[in-house]
Design a protein around this motif. Structure first.
Motif, PDB file in Angstrom:
ATOM      1  N   HIS A 183       7.640   8.706  -4.179  1.00  0.00           N
ATOM      2  CA  HIS A 183       6.850   7.532  -3.812  1.00  0.00           C
ATOM      3  C   HIS A 183       5.495   7.597  -4.504  1.00  0.00           C
ATOM      4  CE1 HIS A 183       9.156   7.130   0.272  1.00  0.00           C
ATOM      5  NE2 HIS A 183       9.891   6.807  -0.776  1.00  0.00           N
ATOM      6  N   GLY A 207       2.485   8.500  -1.101  1.00  0.00           N
ATOM      7  CA  GLY A 207       3.199   9.453  -0.262  1.00  0.00           C
ATOM      8  C   GLY A 207       2.252  10.476   0.304  1.00  0.00           C
ATOM      9  N   SER A 253       8.852   3.320  -1.481  1.00  0.00           N
ATOM     10  CA  SER A 253       7.462   3.695  -1.234  1.00  0.00           C
ATOM     11  C   SER A 253       6.786   2.586  -0.434  1.00  0.00           C
ATOM     12  CB  SER A 253       6.735   3.883  -2.567  1.00  0.00           C
ATOM     13  OG  SER A 253       5.353   4.063  -2.385  1.00  0.00           O
TER      14      SER A 253
END
Length: 319
Positions: free
Chosen positions: A143, A146, A173
């Motif tokens: 992602h 993240g 994400s």
């Protein structure tokens, strides 16, 4: 912030109270007045003046995993408000964008001549499978926004990746940007996390990756016991051969100065072909208690000392 103190102090802006105790203890040990400011709800009067003090933002890209997804947007608003009044904000609004965007980290690291992994940012999913085939397997998907290693996966076959993208287990994400990244073949099964305060190296930590996990949160609250209930072997060990004279430390310091980041943990890998590759920047860094017990300097202690010096610098000089 539920109430404003009358005396200037350090305000610690974040959304996870579980991570605060080591810092609260360090501030107390240093005699630095400090107050937690949780951005989980509340309000600010935009026409009012903020309290006097130093404001340290340690907002996290993983806030959404604790049901605090909106804290990132709260943070953007609060930090801009503080900065508009000329307050000293450590890791302010521009730095928050590094915390929530690995694209921003990658671009600024590269601009500072730091070796970074080959990476493609894919917006949405329409081109995801096609762009992944530009990378030899194994490769990594992660992602863009993240934290704690969540959302990071290794793929040994493109067909498996395609099935995941098309299947029910695909997890986008939070910002819709997926990164495809080269897999770094390390010389030994560990990565290194270098901790910086005030732009200077505090210490470096060897993080064991032999189990293959990408979830490498160093905080005590992240520790997981073994299946039989016994403490798991330590994943984090002090790496005292990484000193301020290390060539990568000089590159990291240049990057931190360019980006305006005052407190951070930076992770890098040493590959089998001799590269030193930096791949992640954590601006809300936490510290592992096992490492803290043997380190010559304490991470939270250095933060308390650094922020305390900024706070004292703002105090009026007696006539």
């Amino acid at each position: 912030m539920s109430e404003q103190a009358t005396e200037p102090r350090v305000y610690v802006i974040h959304e996870n109270a579980e991570w605060f105790p080591p810092f609260a203890a360090a501030f107390a040990d240093q005699g630095v007045p400090a107050q937690e400011w949780l951005l989980t709800d509340g309000a600010i009067d935009l026409s009012s003046e903020p309290p006097q003090g130093v404001f340290w933002s340690r907002l996290s890209a993983s806030a959404h995993t604790r049901d605090h997804a909106a804290s990132k947007e709260y943070g953007r608003a609060v930090l801009r408000w503080l900065e508009s009044w000329g307050r000293t904000v450590v890791n302010g609004s521009d730095v928050l964008e590094f915390e929530v965007s690995k694209v921003a980290q990658h671009a600024t690291l590269r601009a500072a001549d730091v070796d970074v992994p080959r990476t493609t940012a894919v917006f949405g999913t329409a081109a995801l499978k096609e762009r992944a085939r530009e990378f030899s397997a194994p490769f990594i998907s992660k992602h863009n926004q993240g934290g704690k290693g969540l959302g990071v996966r290794r793929w040994d076959a493109h067909d498996d990746f395609d099935a995941w993208v098309d299947g029910p287990d695909f997890e986008p994400s939070p910002d819709g940007i997926t990164l495809i990244q080269e897999y770094l073949w390390t010389r030994e099964p560990f990565i290194t996390r270098a901790e910086y305060v005030g732009g200077e190296l505090v210490y470096a930590v060897r993080v064991d990756t032999s189990a293959g996990s990408f979830e490498l949160c160093p905080a005590e609250a992240c520790a997981v016991d073994g299946e039989d209930g016994t403490p798991a072997p330590p994943l984090f060990q002090l790496r005292d051969e990484i000193t301020p004279e290390h060539p990568l430390v000089a590159q990291h310091r240049a990057f931190l100065e360019r980006a305006g980041i005052r407190i951070a943990g930076i992770e890098f890998a040493e590959t089998f072909d001799g590269r030193l590759v930096t791949y992640d920047v954590n601006t809300n860094t936490n510290y592992n208690p096992d490492v803290e017990a043997v380190a010559p300097r304490s991470g939270p202690g250095e933060i308390a000392r650094f922020l305390g010096s900024l706070l004292r610098a703002e105090q009026p000089v007696p006539a």
